[in-house]
Write a protein that holds these residues in place. Structure first.
Motif, PDB file in Angstrom:
ATOM      1  N   ASP A 108     -41.249  14.060  12.179  1.00  0.00           N
ATOM      2  CA  ASP A 108     -40.195  13.366  11.442  1.00  0.00           C
ATOM      3  C   ASP A 108     -39.430  12.503  12.444  1.00  0.00           C
ATOM      4  N   GLN A 109     -39.757  11.211  12.470  1.00  0.00           N
ATOM      5  CA  GLN A 109     -39.166  10.304  13.458  1.00  0.00           C
ATOM      6  C   GLN A 109     -37.723   9.915  13.119  1.00  0.00           C
ATOM      7  N   SER A 110     -37.215  10.420  11.976  1.00  0.00           N
ATOM      8  CA  SER A 110     -35.835  10.121  11.604  1.00  0.00           C
ATOM      9  C   SER A 110     -34.839  11.123  12.189  1.00  0.00           C
ATOM     10  N   VAL A 111     -35.320  12.266  12.708  1.00  0.00           N
ATOM     11  CA  VAL A 111     -34.383  13.236  13.266  1.00  0.00           C
ATOM     12  C   VAL A 111     -33.781  12.665  14.553  1.00  0.00           C
ATOM     13  N   THR A 112     -32.544  13.029  14.816  1.00  0.00           N
ATOM     14  CA  THR A 112     -31.817  12.417  15.937  1.00  0.00           C
ATOM     15  C   THR A 112     -32.183  13.022  17.277  1.00  0.00           C
ATOM     16  N   ARG A 113     -32.734  14.210  17.285  1.00  0.00           N
ATOM     17  CA  ARG A 113     -33.060  14.847  18.567  1.00  0.00           C
ATOM     18  C   ARG A 113     -34.302  14.207  19.183  1.00  0.00           C
ATOM     19  N   GLU A 114     -34.508  14.462  20.461  1.00  0.00           N
ATOM     20  CA  GLU A 114     -35.665  13.902  21.169  1.00  0.00           C
ATOM     21  C   GLU A 114     -36.973  14.464  20.631  1.00  0.00           C
ATOM     22  N   ASP A 115     -36.997  15.753  20.313  1.00  0.00           N
ATOM     23  CA  ASP A 115     -38.186  16.396  19.764  1.00  0.00           C
ATOM     24  C   ASP A 115     -38.320  15.995  18.296  1.00  0.00           C
ATOM     25  N   LYS A 116     -39.329  15.204  17.981  1.00  0.00           N
ATOM     26  CA  LYS A 116     -39.512  14.712  16.616  1.00  0.00           C
ATOM     27  C   LYS A 116     -40.410  15.633  15.778  1.00  0.00           C
ATOM     28  N   THR A 117     -40.924  16.681  16.389  1.00  0.00           N
ATOM     29  CA  THR A 117     -41.707  17.652  15.641  1.00  0.00           C
ATOM     30  C   THR A 117     -40.767  18.585  14.882  1.00  0.00           C
ATOM     31  N   VAL A 118     -41.074  18.827  13.619  1.00  0.00           N
ATOM     32  CA  VAL A 118     -40.264  19.706  12.770  1.00  0.00           C
ATOM     33  C   VAL A 118     -41.095  20.935  12.412  1.00  0.00           C
ATOM     34  N   TYR A 119     -40.545  22.097  12.676  1.00  0.00           N
ATOM     35  CA  TYR A 119     -41.182  23.349  12.279  1.00  0.00           C
ATOM     36  C   TYR A 119     -40.875  23.606  10.804  1.00  0.00           C
ATOM     37  N   CYS A 120     -41.830  24.140  10.084  1.00  0.00           N
ATOM     38  CA  CYS A 120     -41.717  24.251   8.631  1.00  0.00           C
ATOM     39  C   CYS A 120     -40.557  25.119   8.161  1.00  0.00           C
ATOM     40  N   PRO A 124     -33.605  21.286  11.444  1.00  0.00           N
ATOM     41  CA  PRO A 124     -33.580  20.413  12.620  1.00  0.00           C
ATOM     42  C   PRO A 124     -32.222  19.768  12.875  1.00  0.00           C
ATOM     43  N   SER A 125     -31.291  19.940  11.941  1.00  0.00           N
ATOM     44  CA  SER A 125     -29.974  19.334  12.130  1.00  0.00           C
ATOM     45  C   SER A 125     -29.056  20.189  13.006  1.00  0.00           C
ATOM     46  N   VAL A 126     -29.473  21.403  13.339  1.00  0.00           N
ATOM     47  CA  VAL A 126     -28.638  22.259  14.182  1.00  0.00           C
ATOM     48  C   VAL A 126     -28.654  21.710  15.605  1.00  0.00           C
ATOM     49  N   PRO A 127     -27.504  21.413  16.181  1.00  0.00           N
ATOM     50  CA  PRO A 127     -27.465  20.823  17.524  1.00  0.00           C
ATOM     51  C   PRO A 127     -28.144  21.721  18.568  1.00  0.00           C
ATOM     52  N   GLY A 128     -28.882  21.071  19.458  1.00  0.00           N
ATOM     53  CA  GLY A 128     -29.481  21.777  20.575  1.00  0.00           C
ATOM     54  C   GLY A 128     -30.778  22.497  20.283  1.00  0.00           C
ATOM     55  N   THR A 129     -31.285  22.420  19.046  1.00  0.00           N
ATOM     56  CA  THR A 129     -32.512  23.119  18.721  1.00  0.00           C
ATOM     57  C   THR A 129     -33.718  22.204  18.875  1.00  0.00           C
ATOM     58  N   THR A 130     -34.891  22.826  18.956  1.00  0.00           N
ATOM     59  CA  THR A 130     -36.160  22.118  18.985  1.00  0.00           C
ATOM     60  C   THR A 130     -37.106  22.821  18.019  1.00  0.00           C
ATOM     61  N   SER A 131     -38.299  22.283  17.881  1.00  0.00           N
ATOM     62  CA  SER A 131     -39.273  22.893  16.976  1.00  0.00           C
ATOM     63  C   SER A 131     -39.791  24.225  17.493  1.00  0.00           C
ATOM     64  N   SER A 132     -39.564  24.529  18.758  1.00  0.00           N
ATOM     65  CA  SER A 132     -39.974  25.829  19.309  1.00  0.00           C
ATOM     66  C   SER A 132     -38.794  26.737  19.609  1.00  0.00           C
ATOM     67  N   ASN A 133     -37.590  26.198  19.592  1.00  0.00           N
ATOM     68  CA  ASN A 133     -36.357  26.978  19.787  1.00  0.00           C
ATOM     69  C   ASN A 133     -35.397  26.568  18.677  1.00  0.00           C
TER      70      ASN A 133
END
Length: 551
Positions: A108-120, A124-133
């Motif tokens: 999802d290239q619209s998410v503001t974080r650097e990691d554009k991968t979204v876990y199901c 992804p809107s939680v600050p500081g998170t990634t698709s693996s954390n």
């Protein structure tokens, strides 16, 4: 068998799971009376092939379920045969194209974080998170689940979802659960901000105590001796003759062992007692996601001693769980299926004369493809984004429309030219494809892909690999086998229904996991919307009468 099972259900786990007061088993209920408890079980990576291989060896819970209604040819009918999409179909009645859960992860290239991968199952809107954390969330699921329909019809119905994986608990539980728990590495946990209950803390302590001790090798049942043989996967790795011996404190290998399912069943047993499930005025729902099968299949493959020992213990552990429900006097119905199947490791398949089994070409990986595309077009940056050598690929957001058209043309040609690729479909082709219809065993690859397609989340093109191409180029990384293909070894799963007094029937025709929701709804007299559900009710009555409501 009983000796290895005793090692799984240690005294601490048994104490955590035992009912406070055993009661006589419930008598068979009249057919028109809804069961008081629905137990839905998903056995992760439990293919129809695995069921067929071991069904005559089962003597416990899986033997009992075969006395009910058996659909040996069930289908996770879509192409994206992964854990999250598969679990999203089981209790929604919808295929992934409608649940919105197109894969375990997507871009999802619209998410503001650097990691554009979204876990199901993340927010992804939680600050500081990634698709693996990540922070676990149910926000990605677009449709209601059985639990939601039940609680809307009668708020007194209680819905509890437990799994070894967060995504299984979330996708089957949905957005209307009384309790939801999954294993989080060192114990069961729930959504952020949900405190552990005393009961869950008790079970966590029991599991922790069990894991602190060394685990000796498990017994090898006689029927497993024929598959007890080491297979050399790489010079540094052999699998096939393991016994699940584990040093104390080894939480990682705990997941890839029969103990993992035992812990989920222990928590489920205790919650049945504490919450008095099946003893209220409304039908309750208990959801159990058993994940060990999947970790064992990935780590050791599907045909060795490890999977055989797992099947033996899964069968016996389920038998103990059902015995507990019987002793509590609960009138319950069980539905068991899987989120997807799985294929064995190619090294063992080639030893068994499956000569076209092989590992994926590293050139299929997005990084390699990007290098080729950059050289071909002179464009800079990530021209395509993807999670591996197959599945959804996305064109870089920075590209102009004209550049996207050029990159898409070159990327599709690149993948179609690879001998391991079965098909490449563009987003335009998938949008234009008709909706899935007819028996799932007759679908084309395009139809299977359409069943997984969501225009908001799916990629700009989709790559499907040929049969028996394992999309793990280097097995030294930890996993030796996997799933995710559009082929029957990944799509076909068993679907079993059982209730005391239910007449036995085996129906060999192809049905879908999306049919489970309307089938259970008919059993409990639950009205469903007339539209917006892909599945249909399965008739569980072997005679002229039907257990499904009239149209």
């Amino acid at each position: 068998m009983k000796r290895s099972l005793a090692r799984l259900f240690t005294p601490a786990l048994l104490a955590a799971a035992a009912p406070a007061l055993a009661q006589p088993a419930a008598p068979p209920a009249p057919a028109q009376t809804p069961p008081k408890l629905i137990v839905v079980i998903s056995v992760d990576q439990y293919s129809a092939d695995l069921f067929a291989e071991y069904r005559t060896s089962y003597t416990g819970g899986l033997a009992r379920l075969q006395q009910g209604v058996v659909f040996p040819k069930g289908y996770q009918s879509h192409a994206a045969t992964e854990t999250c999409p598969g679990h999203s179909t089981i209790l929604t009645g919808n295929r992934p194209g409608h649940t919105g859960i197109i894969a375990n992860e997507w871009i999802d290239q619209s998410v503001t974080r650097e990691d554009k991968t979204v876990y199901c199952a993340e927010d992804p809107s939680v600050p500081g998170t990634t698709s693996s954390n990540y922070t676990v969330s149910n926000m990605r699921l677009k449709v209601p689940t059985l639990g939601t329909y039940m609680k809307n019809a009668n708020p007194a119905s209680r819905v509890i979802s437990i799994s070894g994986k967060d995504r299984a608990a979330v996708m089957m539980g949905g957005k209307a659960v009384d309790q939801i728990w999954w294993w989080a590495g060192r114990g069961f946990t729930s959504y952020k901000g949900t405190p552990l209950t005393p009961l869950v803390s008790q079970v966590n302590m029991a599991v922790d105590k069990m894991l602190d001790a060394d685990r000796p090798a498990m017994d090898l049942p006689d029927f497993c001796k024929s598959v007890d043989r080491a297979v050399q996967v790489t010079p540094n790795l052999a699998v096939g003759n393991g016994r699940f011996a584990r040093k104390g404190g080894d939480f990682k290998n705990f997941r890839a062992s029969p103990e993992y399912d035992a812990a989920v069943l222990a928590l489920g047993s205790k919650l049945v007692e504490e919450q008095k499930l099946g003893n209220g005025g409304a039908t309750d729902l208990l959801i159990l996601g058993l994940s060990a099968n999947d970790y064992i299949g990935h780590t050791y493959g599907t045909r060795g001693a490890e999977m055989c020992i797992q099947q033996a213990n899964l069968d016996q552990n389920l038998g103990q769980f059902f015995d507990m429900l019987d002793a509590a006097g609960i009138d319950y119905m069980v539905a068991l299926t899987a989120d997807h199947g799985g294929n064995d490791l190619p090294e063992r398949e080639r030893e068994q004369a499956i000569t076209d089994a092989e590992r994926s070409d590293p050139a299929l990986a997005p990084r390699q493809a990007n290098m080729m595309l950059q050289a071909k077009t002179s464009f800079k940056g990530d021209l395509i984004l993807g999670g591996g050598p197959f599945g959804d690929f996305y064109l870089g957001k920075q590209l102009t429309p004209a550049q996207k058209a050029t990159v898409l043309k070159e990327a599709v040609a690149y993948y179609r030219a690879n001998r391991q690729v079965a098909a490449v479909f563009t987003k335009a082709e998938l949008i234009a494809a008709p909706a899935p219809a007819g028996p799932p065993e007759s679908w084309s690859l395009l139809t299977e892909a359409k069943a997984s397609f969501d225009p908001e989340r799916s990629g700009d093109f989709l790559v499907l690999l040929k049969p028996r191409v394992t999309p793990i180029s280097d097995p030294d990384g930890g996993y030796v086998a996997t799933h995710g293909s559009p082929w029957d070894y990944d799509r076909r799963v068993p679907i079993l229904f059982w209730r005391k007094g239910m007449a036995h029937m085996e129906q060999p025709q192809g049905v879908e996991t999306v049919d489970i929701l309307p089938t259970i709804a008919a059993q409990i007299g639950l009205a469903l919307p007339r539209t917006g559900i892909d599945g249909k009710c399965l008739d569980l009555d072997p005679g002229a009468a039907s257990s499904c409501p009239a149209n």
